[in-house]
Design an enzyme around this catalytic site. Sequence first.
Site, PDB file in Angstrom:
ATOM      1  CB  THR A   1       4.846  -1.755  -0.811  1.00  0.00           C
ATOM      2  OG1 THR A   1       4.843  -3.021  -0.133  1.00  0.00           O
ATOM      3  CG2 THR A   1       5.865  -0.839  -0.162  1.00  0.00           C
ATOM      4  CB  CYS A   2       0.521  -5.025  -1.057  1.00  0.00           C
ATOM      5  SG  CYS A   2      -0.348  -4.703   0.484  1.00  0.00           S
TER       6      CYS A   2
END
Length: 120
Positions: A87-88
Site C-alpha cells: 500500500t505504501c
Amino acid sequence: VSTQSTGTIYQVGITASDKHIEYFWNVVESLSQEDLRKLIKFACNQERIPFTCPCQESGMEASHVPPYPMKIAAAEGRDERLIRSETCMFMIKLPQYSSEKIMRERILQAINCRDDPLSG
C-alpha cells in the site's frame, strides 16, 4: 480507469500486453463503483485517488499523470496464489492467472477480505 491504466508503471518483466495484465484491466473495467473503491483501498489504503498532486496544487510544473501512478509487479505462483499489495507504494503484486475468471475471483476475494488489519 482508463487514465489509471495508461499511467500504470509495469515492473521488470511485465508489459501492458501480457495476457494476465489484459485480464486484470478487463476485470477492473467491469467492477462496480463500490468494488473499485475497495480495490483502491486494497492497493494504496486510500479512499480515492487524488486528481491532482500536491506539487500541482502549489503551482509547480509537474509532468506526471496520474499524480500517483499504480505499479504492477510480478508475484510468484499462478492460480493458487492470491493478489497482494504494497500500500505504501501503490503496488499490486499480480500472479500470472490462467484465465479472466480466476483473475476476477482472486481480485474479489482480496478486496472483500475482512481479516486484513488495514481494512478497518
